[in-house]
Design a protein around this motif. Sequence first.
Motif, PDB file in Angstrom:
ATOM      1  N   SER A 126       5.567  -2.136   7.660  1.00 33.19           N
ATOM      2  CA  SER A 126       4.882  -1.847   6.666  1.00 33.19           C
ATOM      3  C   SER A 126       3.397  -2.515   6.956  1.00 33.19           C
ATOM      4  CB  SER A 126       5.331  -2.522   5.366  1.00 33.19           C
ATOM      5  OG  SER A 126       5.129  -3.865   5.396  1.00 33.19           O
ATOM      6  N   ALA A 127       2.212  -2.117   6.207  1.00 31.81           N
ATOM      7  CA  ALA A 127       1.019  -2.753   6.235  1.00 31.81           C
ATOM      8  C   ALA A 127       1.244  -4.040   5.635  1.00 31.81           C
ATOM      9  CB  ALA A 127      -0.128  -1.850   5.368  1.00 31.81           C
ATOM     10  N   THR A 128       2.029  -4.200   4.868  1.00 30.09           N
ATOM     11  CA  THR A 128       2.247  -5.623   4.164  1.00 30.09           C
ATOM     12  C   THR A 128       2.798  -6.605   5.205  1.00 30.09           C
ATOM     13  OG1 THR A 128       3.004  -4.630   2.015  1.00 30.09           O
ATOM     14  CG2 THR A 128       3.663  -6.730   2.406  1.00 30.09           C
TER      15      THR A 128
ATOM     16  N   ASP B 222      -8.523  -4.648   5.825  1.00 35.62           N
ATOM     17  CA  ASP B 222      -7.305  -3.685   5.317  1.00 35.62           C
ATOM     18  C   ASP B 222      -7.698  -2.620   5.396  1.00 35.62           C
ATOM     19  OD1 ASP B 222      -5.378  -2.409   3.996  1.00 35.62           O
ATOM     20  OD2 ASP B 222      -5.039  -4.117   2.407  1.00 35.62           O
TER      21      ASP B 222
ATOM     22  N   HIS C  32      -6.159   2.542   3.897  1.00 36.31           N
ATOM     23  CA  HIS C  32      -6.620   3.956   3.146  1.00 36.31           C
ATOM     24  C   HIS C  32      -7.469   4.589   4.223  1.00 36.31           C
ATOM     25  CE1 HIS C  32      -6.747   2.285  -1.062  1.00 36.31           C
ATOM     26  NE2 HIS C  32      -5.636   1.814  -0.422  1.00 36.31           N
TER      27      HIS C  32
ATOM     28  N   SER D 228      -1.796   1.402   6.981  1.00 35.69           N
ATOM     29  CA  SER D 228      -0.434   1.766   6.419  1.00 35.69           C
ATOM     30  C   SER D 228      -0.031   3.115   6.558  1.00 35.69           C
ATOM     31  CB  SER D 228      -0.606   1.607   5.038  1.00 35.69           C
ATOM     32  OG  SER D 228       0.541   1.914   4.241  1.00 35.69           O
TER      33      SER D 228
ATOM     34  N   LYS E 174      -0.462   7.735   1.985  1.00 36.61           N
ATOM     35  CA  LYS E 174      -1.556   7.436   2.791  1.00 36.61           C
ATOM     36  C   LYS E 174      -1.855   8.708   3.857  1.00 36.61           C
ATOM     37  CE  LYS E 174      -1.394   3.649   1.019  1.00 36.61           C
ATOM     38  NZ  LYS E 174      -1.160   2.231   1.143  1.00 36.61           N
TER      39      LYS E 174
ATOM     40  N   TYR F 198      -7.550   0.520  -8.775  1.00 35.64           N
ATOM     41  CA  TYR F 198      -6.468  -0.331  -8.966  1.00 35.64           C
ATOM     42  C   TYR F 198      -6.484  -1.372 -10.174  1.00 35.64           C
ATOM     43  CZ  TYR F 198      -4.693   0.722  -4.280  1.00 35.64           C
ATOM     44  OH  TYR F 198      -4.471   1.657  -3.113  1.00 35.64           O
TER      45      TYR F 198
HETATM   46  C1  LIG Z   1      -0.726   0.846   0.808  1.00 38.26           C
HETATM   47  C2  LIG Z   1      -1.554  -0.360   0.644  1.00 38.26           C
HETATM   48  C3  LIG Z   1      -1.003  -1.827   1.098  1.00 38.26           C
HETATM   49  C4  LIG Z   1       0.416  -1.763   1.678  1.00 38.26           C
HETATM   50  O1  LIG Z   1       0.858  -0.843   2.436  1.00 38.26           O
HETATM   51  P1  LIG Z   1       2.652  -0.718   2.689  1.00 38.26           P
HETATM   52  O2  LIG Z   1       2.543   0.129   4.200  1.00 38.26           O
HETATM   53  O3  LIG Z   1       3.136   0.124   1.577  1.00 38.26           O
HETATM   54  O4  LIG Z   1       2.989  -2.206   2.906  1.00 38.26           O
HETATM   55  C5  LIG Z   1      -2.040  -2.694   1.501  1.00 38.26           C
HETATM   56  N1  LIG Z   1      -3.100  -2.400   1.129  1.00 38.26           N
HETATM   57  C6  LIG Z   1      -3.675  -1.640   0.560  1.00 38.26           C
HETATM   58  C7  LIG Z   1      -5.248  -1.262   0.034  1.00 38.26           C
HETATM   59  C8  LIG Z   1      -2.899  -0.394   0.239  1.00 38.26           C
HETATM   60  O5  LIG Z   1      -3.268   0.636  -0.119  1.00 38.26           O
END
Ligand SMILES: *Cc1c(COP(=O)(O)O)cnc(C)c1O
Length: 384
Positions: free
Chosen positions: A53-55, A157, A160, A183, A188, A326
């Motif tokens: 994941s991006a997390t 980050d 997007h 992500s 996405k 958000y």
């Molecule tokens: C979706 C998102 C994340 C987390 O992405 P995952 O792959 O779901 O962990 C982090 N930062 C932003 C800005 C996001 O939109």
Amino acid sequence: MIPYGKQTISPADIDAVVRVLQSDFLTQGNQVPAFERAIAQYCGAEYGIAVNSATSALHIACLALSLGKGDILWTTPTTFVASANCALYCGAEVDFVDIDPQTLNLSVEHLRDKLAHAQRIGKLPKIIIPVHLCGEPCDMQAIKQLADEYGFHIIEDASHAIGASYRDGKVGNCQYSDITVFSFHPVKIITTAEGGMAMTNYAELANKMAQLRSHGITRDPAEMIGNSDGAWYYQQIDLGFNYRMTELQGALGLSQMTRLKEFIARRHQLAQQYDDLLAKLPITLPYRDPRNRSALHLYPIQVASDKRTFVFDYLKQHEIGVNVHYIPVHTQPYYRQHFGFKQGDFPNAERYYAQAISLPLYFDLSDDEQKQVVETLKQALQAA
Ligand SMILES: *Cc1c(COP(=O)(O)O)cnc(C)c1O
């Protein structure tokens, strides 16, 4: 219901995943490395480290830059919580920099002022995470200049923003940052179901992140303490995690990458049509800097705050799956309770949040569906 975002899966994507299922390797084969090379090559970065994941990518990016207890990380309040949580995973503190009301990205003006103040009180951040909101790149040249002046690291980050360009380069080339994170969640731009990737041009950071995604283990004798016991031998030299991407996901991502250009082009066509169809309505449309190319992950409009909830509910009741991006992170109960943030701390982010509605935007949204969104929005504004 027309959703606000959704994936596009082709027969070729399905074949690619099925081939992996029929192969010997469901994990740790050659698909994930091929996906990493494809993205690195596309962006113009040296290395890509694929994770689940991006997390996870944000977490290991912070660790690779040695973020820990006593350190401070700054990001924007207008983002998904993961952009800030990564600091807390490392035991560091989080603070925020308010947004620019036009671009909706972290404000360089506010950043400059906050850095000057932080220097005076001896609380400079170790890492700053600019978020390319909606796929619109932040002003990276200005942020990098401040990084050089104040000595902080930058993690972009770009959850997007795969496929976006900043000035002459692709987002992800890390020209102005240490690490950039993508992500591949289904809403996405491209998807691997769950998944993310950390891009970097530094071999040392790439190597550290590759270790951290797999338990902090190395199989390279050169990195071991003492001698290797033999060909089977590995050593754990750090505390890592199992953040690996599967081969199924790698194959899906690799197949999706072949259509990235098409995905972005359709998003631009739809956004341009929204711009034209919505031009005369009493709402604010999202900004795009003509010097950049947004990935257009989201198309957030702003409606007068006393009408926003009515318009949102009206659209939902009429089968238009809108969303809000958000809720400012500092207003989340966890952040208020543990760190003392409160309403009013970041007024631009709060004002934007009170007005925001993300309209449906994804590759498969048809022109007719888009017209239906626009007509329903017109009715909602009239009724409000
Ligand atoms: C979706 C998102 C994340 C987390 O992405 P995952 O792959 O779901 O962990 C982090 N930062 C932003 C800005 C996001 O939109």
